[in-house]
Design an enzyme around this catalytic site. Structure first.
Site, PDB file in Angstrom:
ATOM      1  N   ARG A 149      18.722  28.342  40.019  1.00  0.00           N
ATOM      2  CA  ARG A 149      19.211  27.858  41.310  1.00  0.00           C
ATOM      3  C   ARG A 149      19.034  28.894  42.420  1.00  0.00           C
ATOM      4  O   ARG A 149      19.314  28.609  43.591  1.00  0.00           O
ATOM      5  CB  ARG A 149      20.699  27.494  41.216  1.00  0.00           C
ATOM      6  CG  ARG A 149      20.982  26.326  40.293  1.00  0.00           C
ATOM      7  CD  ARG A 149      22.463  26.032  40.274  1.00  0.00           C
ATOM      8  NE  ARG A 149      22.940  25.579  41.561  1.00  0.00           N
ATOM      9  CZ  ARG A 149      22.948  24.317  41.979  1.00  0.00           C
ATOM     10  NH1 ARG A 149      22.508  23.366  41.180  1.00  0.00           N
ATOM     11  NH2 ARG A 149      23.399  24.006  43.165  1.00  0.00           N
TER      12      ARG A 149
ATOM     13  N   HIS B 210     -17.962   4.728  53.636  1.00  0.00           N
ATOM     14  CA  HIS B 210     -18.976   5.683  54.121  1.00  0.00           C
ATOM     15  C   HIS B 210     -19.488   6.580  52.993  1.00  0.00           C
ATOM     16  O   HIS B 210     -20.065   7.628  53.259  1.00  0.00           O
ATOM     17  CB  HIS B 210     -18.395   6.515  55.270  1.00  0.00           C
ATOM     18  CG  HIS B 210     -18.015   5.681  56.448  1.00  0.00           C
ATOM     19  ND1 HIS B 210     -18.936   5.014  57.218  1.00  0.00           N
ATOM     20  CD2 HIS B 210     -16.793   5.348  56.955  1.00  0.00           C
ATOM     21  CE1 HIS B 210     -18.309   4.331  58.160  1.00  0.00           C
ATOM     22  NE2 HIS B 210     -17.010   4.522  58.020  1.00  0.00           N
TER      23      HIS B 210
ATOM     24  N   GLU C 120      -3.683  18.184  39.257  1.00  0.00           N
ATOM     25  CA  GLU C 120      -3.080  19.447  38.810  1.00  0.00           C
ATOM     26  C   GLU C 120      -2.425  19.329  37.436  1.00  0.00           C
ATOM     27  O   GLU C 120      -2.558  20.216  36.610  1.00  0.00           O
ATOM     28  CB  GLU C 120      -1.953  19.864  39.773  1.00  0.00           C
ATOM     29  CG  GLU C 120      -2.358  20.582  41.003  1.00  0.00           C
ATOM     30  CD  GLU C 120      -1.135  20.934  41.833  1.00  0.00           C
ATOM     31  OE1 GLU C 120      -0.414  20.031  42.290  1.00  0.00           O
ATOM     32  OE2 GLU C 120      -0.886  22.131  42.007  1.00  0.00           O
TER      33      GLU C 120
ATOM     34  N   LYS D 165      -1.617  16.151  43.172  1.00  0.00           N
ATOM     35  CA  LYS D 165      -0.569  16.248  42.145  1.00  0.00           C
ATOM     36  C   LYS D 165      -1.090  15.747  40.811  1.00  0.00           C
ATOM     37  O   LYS D 165      -0.884  16.362  39.772  1.00  0.00           O
ATOM     38  CB  LYS D 165       0.621  15.411  42.613  1.00  0.00           C
ATOM     39  CG  LYS D 165       1.966  15.904  42.294  1.00  0.00           C
ATOM     40  CD  LYS D 165       2.484  17.094  43.046  1.00  0.00           C
ATOM     41  CE  LYS D 165       1.523  18.043  43.631  1.00  0.00           C
ATOM     42  NZ  LYS D 165       1.972  19.079  44.464  1.00  0.00           N
TER      43      LYS D 165
ATOM     44  N   ASN E 249      28.269  27.954  47.589  1.00  0.00           N
ATOM     45  CA  ASN E 249      26.964  27.304  47.593  1.00  0.00           C
ATOM     46  C   ASN E 249      27.014  26.203  48.640  1.00  0.00           C
ATOM     47  O   ASN E 249      27.953  25.411  48.638  1.00  0.00           O
ATOM     48  CB  ASN E 249      26.680  26.707  46.208  1.00  0.00           C
ATOM     49  CG  ASN E 249      25.486  25.781  46.215  1.00  0.00           C
ATOM     50  OD1 ASN E 249      24.516  26.023  46.919  1.00  0.00           O
ATOM     51  ND2 ASN E 249      25.545  24.716  45.442  1.00  0.00           N
ATOM     52  N   GLY E 250      26.036  26.173  49.549  1.00  0.00           N
ATOM     53  CA  GLY E 250      26.018  25.143  50.586  1.00  0.00           C
ATOM     54  C   GLY E 250      25.803  25.783  51.940  1.00  0.00           C
ATOM     55  O   GLY E 250      25.378  26.941  52.024  1.00  0.00           O
TER      56      GLY E 250
ATOM     57  N   GLU F   8      -2.229  14.272  48.876  1.00  0.00           N
ATOM     58  CA  GLU F   8      -1.219  14.943  48.066  1.00  0.00           C
ATOM     59  C   GLU F   8      -1.048  14.239  46.704  1.00  0.00           C
ATOM     60  O   GLU F   8      -0.923  14.892  45.667  1.00  0.00           O
ATOM     61  CB  GLU F   8       0.113  14.978  48.840  1.00  0.00           C
ATOM     62  CG  GLU F   8       1.302  15.533  48.100  1.00  0.00           C
ATOM     63  CD  GLU F   8       1.120  16.973  47.611  1.00  0.00           C
ATOM     64  OE1 GLU F   8       0.163  17.653  48.007  1.00  0.00           O
ATOM     65  OE2 GLU F   8       1.944  17.404  46.779  1.00  0.00           O
TER      66      GLU F   8
ATOM     67  N   CYS G 175      22.236  27.691  45.690  1.00  0.00           N
ATOM     68  CA  CYS G 175      22.679  28.911  45.027  1.00  0.00           C
ATOM     69  C   CYS G 175      23.436  28.448  43.788  1.00  0.00           C
ATOM     70  O   CYS G 175      23.679  27.262  43.607  1.00  0.00           O
ATOM     71  CB  CYS G 175      23.647  29.691  45.900  1.00  0.00           C
ATOM     72  SG  CYS G 175      22.944  30.218  47.464  1.00  0.00           S
TER      73      CYS G 175
ATOM     74  N   TRP H  93      20.205  32.117  46.731  1.00  0.00           N
ATOM     75  CA  TRP H  93      18.896  31.728  47.286  1.00  0.00           C
ATOM     76  C   TRP H  93      19.139  31.696  48.787  1.00  0.00           C
ATOM     77  O   TRP H  93      19.739  30.776  49.310  1.00  0.00           O
ATOM     78  CB  TRP H  93      18.478  30.362  46.750  1.00  0.00           C
ATOM     79  CG  TRP H  93      17.118  29.955  47.210  1.00  0.00           C
ATOM     80  CD1 TRP H  93      16.821  29.077  48.210  1.00  0.00           C
ATOM     81  CD2 TRP H  93      15.878  30.397  46.683  1.00  0.00           C
ATOM     82  NE1 TRP H  93      15.461  28.959  48.332  1.00  0.00           N
ATOM     83  CE2 TRP H  93      14.865  29.750  47.403  1.00  0.00           C
ATOM     84  CE3 TRP H  93      15.524  31.276  45.657  1.00  0.00           C
ATOM     85  CZ2 TRP H  93      13.511  29.964  47.142  1.00  0.00           C
ATOM     86  CZ3 TRP H  93      14.182  31.484  45.405  1.00  0.00           C
ATOM     87  CH2 TRP H  93      13.197  30.823  46.143  1.00  0.00           C
TER      88      TRP H  93
ATOM     89  N   LYS I 247       2.194  29.699  40.428  1.00  0.00           N
ATOM     90  CA  LYS I 247       3.103  29.238  41.488  1.00  0.00           C
ATOM     91  C   LYS I 247       2.825  29.946  42.819  1.00  0.00           C
ATOM     92  O   LYS I 247       2.916  29.336  43.872  1.00  0.00           O
ATOM     93  CB  LYS I 247       4.555  29.479  41.041  1.00  0.00           C
ATOM     94  CG  LYS I 247       5.588  28.853  41.928  1.00  0.00           C
ATOM     95  CD  LYS I 247       5.657  27.344  41.757  1.00  0.00           C
ATOM     96  CE  LYS I 247       6.549  26.666  42.765  1.00  0.00           C
ATOM     97  NZ  LYS I 247       6.216  25.248  42.934  1.00  0.00           N
TER      98      LYS I 247
HETATM   99  C1  F6R Z   1       0.281  22.194  44.660  1.00  0.00           C
HETATM  100  C2  F6R Z   1       0.520  23.590  44.854  1.00  0.00           C
HETATM  101  C3  F6R Z   1      -0.477  24.416  45.592  1.00  0.00           C
HETATM  102  C4  F6R Z   1       0.235  25.147  46.728  1.00  0.00           C
HETATM  103  C5  F6R Z   1      -0.715  26.140  47.424  1.00  0.00           C
HETATM  104  C6  F6R Z   1      -0.030  26.817  48.593  1.00  0.00           C
HETATM  105  O1  F6R Z   1       1.233  21.598  43.850  1.00  0.00           O
HETATM  106  O2  F6R Z   1       1.542  24.078  44.460  1.00  0.00           O
HETATM  107  O3  F6R Z   1      -1.511  23.642  46.113  1.00  0.00           O
HETATM  108  O4  F6R Z   1       0.694  24.201  47.642  1.00  0.00           O
HETATM  109  O5  F6R Z   1      -1.129  27.107  46.501  1.00  0.00           O
HETATM  110  O6  F6R Z   1       1.139  27.460  48.173  1.00  0.00           O
HETATM  111  P1  F6R Z   1       2.232  27.922  49.200  1.00  0.00           P
HETATM  112  O7  F6R Z   1       2.865  26.724  49.783  1.00  0.00           O
HETATM  113  O8  F6R Z   1       3.179  28.757  48.393  1.00  0.00           O
HETATM  114  O9  F6R Z   1       1.514  28.719  50.255  1.00  0.00           O
END
Ligand code: F6R
Length: 599
Positions: free
Chosen positions: A27, A496, A480, A477, A100-101, A473, A2, A74, A594
């Site tokens: 935050r 394979h 993306e 990353k 915050n905490g 992963e 927060c 948050w 996002k």
């Molecule tokens: C990768 C990324 C996406 C999300 C996916 C699921 O960096 O951000 O692959 O992981 O869209 O999103 P959530 O976790 O919000 O369901």
């Protein structure tokens, strides 16, 4: 996470507190509030929703004053409602607190205060602080003493700022959560970080754990353990525009570096001497769970794969489903199946649809998410928060690490109730993960290596066991944010098929955990025979010979499961620096959002 802000001076401060809240919005942004100290009362305005709405209301409703505190939330304890928004007040409305905490002993304190007649109006851990100060004031303590006595009773992490009616000072304390003090010409400021008040002063005093601060309109003093202490002032050179990202060029890099504290927040109060305790899940009958099904997408899917492995190793029937594929062929479920929706945003349409189906078929459903009050928390029977704090960069970084940490706690909790004697996860090493993450992030290796390979058009990531989901992963990353082709594979699968694609122009990033490393090394030999350069992600002190690789990214020596998690931090930095070298839009990569709210 927060944000807290406070200001006190000889001139009215409300405008600077509102500005501070806007600067701290990154935050937390699910609810916010302000308290102003007036001559004969405290005036409070707080509500659920964005800060922009609060600002209009505060301007309309609150008189200005020369001392004020503010908070942007948050949520971690209780949903984002008006009542749970800070500041929190005592029974009399004479004490106002922002925090915050996480106060770990809040339940015990609350029970004790209730026994003494105190009435609580929120679900938060924070409210106990206001009542503790009230209790000390009632006992006749001077305000400063009352605040100190109250703080002394808290366990956990906190940065707090406190206003008391009838006292022209602001009090604050820090333990385990950040707090900075700004020294202006005629005003002092407190903020969760310096960007909160960067428009008003560039002179900052960073407070330390155990510090108690007393600010008057014209001076301040800091004490620690009852002794007055001197903390040096530093001059910062950020412009207000830089401030939200602090010293970092991108939110993604900032969030990568927030992982040590995110891990701490995820674990706090949940890892006890008697094992794992998940307060939010007390109503879940773990003894009745016979199988665990994870449903998730993208990065959350990778975190789920990691947890599936460790449950299976401990004798629990566990499977992971891509949520986007679930509705086409859902598995049979009943109430003995725990369907776990893993989603940082809590809004991913594919994941929501999968839990809807599982719940309708009778499964017990659990959301593991970062966002209190998100749709998934309402769609499931239970929810567990990962407590990573807001993540602004589109690419998930700290939420992945906090998901893994929370899922490990969940897995341990499931195993705990089975009474099996199968060896558990290395919880002592989990407790050390935050420190090891901080050490990993200090390393300059990833940047140098990334710049050497940034021009490659295709990258392979390989790993086995816990390093397999991390390889997936790492590749996700990189693709993306760099827009370069990248694929992750179980190391043993290369031969394979994918090996046909390996050339001297295909850098291969090979992850080692300290377990079954010889097998992965054989897979490395296969790609080296095709001329591919190999970057080894290797635990320090490993008996692998570093000369076997073209480049090496090291991580602290820990248990194999956690070596993989630390290796992922190196991969995040690698992806970030490749994308930076290619001048990509790191925080907002093309075509991505996002929250993915369409199926
Ligand atoms: C990768 C990324 C996406 C999300 C996916 C699921 O960096 O951000 O692959 O992981 O869209 O999103 P959530 O976790 O919000 O369901």
């Amino acid at each position: 996470m927060c944000g807290i802000i406070a200001a006190i001076g000889t001139e009215p401060v409300l405008a600077s507190v509102l500005r501070g809240l806007q600067n701290l919005e990154y935050r937390g942004y699910d609810s916010a509030g302000v308290a102003v100290g007036l001559d004969d009362s405290l005036a409070v305005c707080k509500r659920a929703g964005q800060i922009s709405a609060l600002v209009d209301d505060v301007r309309a409703e609150l008189p200005d004053g020369t001392r004020a505190i503010g908070h942007t939330r948050w949520s971690t304890h209780g949903p984002p409602t008006d009542a749970n928004a800070h500041p929190h007040t005592d029974c009399t409305g004479r004490v106002a607190v922002v925090h915050n905490g996480i106060i770990e002993n809040h339940e015990v304190l609350k029970a004790d205060l209730r026994d003494h007649g105190h009435r609580f109006t929120s679900d938060t851990d924070t409210e106990v602080v206001a009542h503790l100060v009230e209790q000390c004031l009632e006992a006749g303590d001077e305000t400063g003493v009352a605040v100190r006595q109250a703080i002394d009773r808290l366990a956990g992490s906190y940065a707090v700022a406190i206003l008391v009616d009838g006292d022209d000072r602001v009090f604050a304390a820090r333990n385990g959560s950040p707090l900075a003090l700004g020294v202006g010409a005629d005003t002092f400021y407190l903020g969760s970080d310096a960007p909160a008040f960067v428009e008003y002063t560039d002179e900052v005093v960073y407070l330390e754990d155990g510090d108690l601060v007393t600010l008057s309109p014209t001076s301040f003093e800091v004490s620690n353990d009852g002794q007055l202490v001197t903390r040096p002032a530093e001059t910062i050179d950020w412009t207000p525009g830089d401030a939200r990202k602090g010293a970092y060029d991108h939110f993604m890099l900032k969030e990568i570096h927030e992982q040590p504290s995110a891990i701490e927040q995820t674990i706090r109060g949940r890892l006890t001497d008697d094992g794992v305790r998940l307060e939010e899940l007390e109503a879940l009958d773990f003894g009745a769970v016979e199988a665990v099904h994870f449903v998730a997408c993208g990065t959350s899917y990778h975190a789920s794969l990691y947890c599936e492995q460790l449950l299976r190793e401990r004798g629990v029937d566990a499977q992971t489903f891509l949520a986007s594929e679930y509705s086409g062929s859902p598995p049979p479920v009943d109430e003995r199946v725990l369907t776990v929706a893993v989603t940082q945003s809590g809004e991913t349409a594919d994941t929501l649809e999968a839990v809807r189906i599982a719940r309708a078929e009778g499964a017990t459903t659990l959301a593991v998410t970062n966002v209190v009050g998100s749709t998934v928390t309402r769609a499931c029977d239970h929810h567990l928060l990962i407590r990573a704090g807001p993540e602004i960069g589109v690419a998930a970084t700290k939420t992945f690490t906090s998901q893994i940490t929370a899922l490990v706690l969940l897995a341990e909790r499931i195993v705990q109730d089975r009474g099996t004697d199968i060896q558990g996860y290395p919880l002592d090493e989990l407790a050390a993960l935050s420190d090891n993450a901080a050490r990993t992030l200090e390393s300059p290796q990833a940047e140098a290596v990334a710049r050497r390979y940034a021009d490659a058009d295709s990258f392979f990531f390989i790993g086995r066991g816990p390093c397999y989901p991390v390889a997936l992963e790492g590749a996700l990353k990189l693709k993306e944010i760099s827009y370069e082709h990248a694929e992750g594979f179980p190391a043993g699968e290369l031969k394979h098929g994918p090996l046909a694609l390996v050339t001297p122009q295909t850098p291969v990033i090979a992850l080692f955990s300290g377990e079954n490393d010889r097998n992965t090394l054989s897979n490395v030999r296969e790609v080296q025979a095709r001329g591919a350069p190999v970057i080894g992600v290797v635990p320090e002190g490993s008996d692998l010979v570093y000369e076997d690789f073209d480049d090496v990214l090291t991580v602290p020596d820990t248990a194999p499961e956690l070596t993989a998690v630390l290796g992922n931090l190196q991969l995040q930095l690698f992806a970030y620096h490749v994308a930076d070298a290619l001048d990509r839009a790191i925080d907002k990569p093309r075509n991505l959002a996002k929250s993915v709210t369409v199926e």
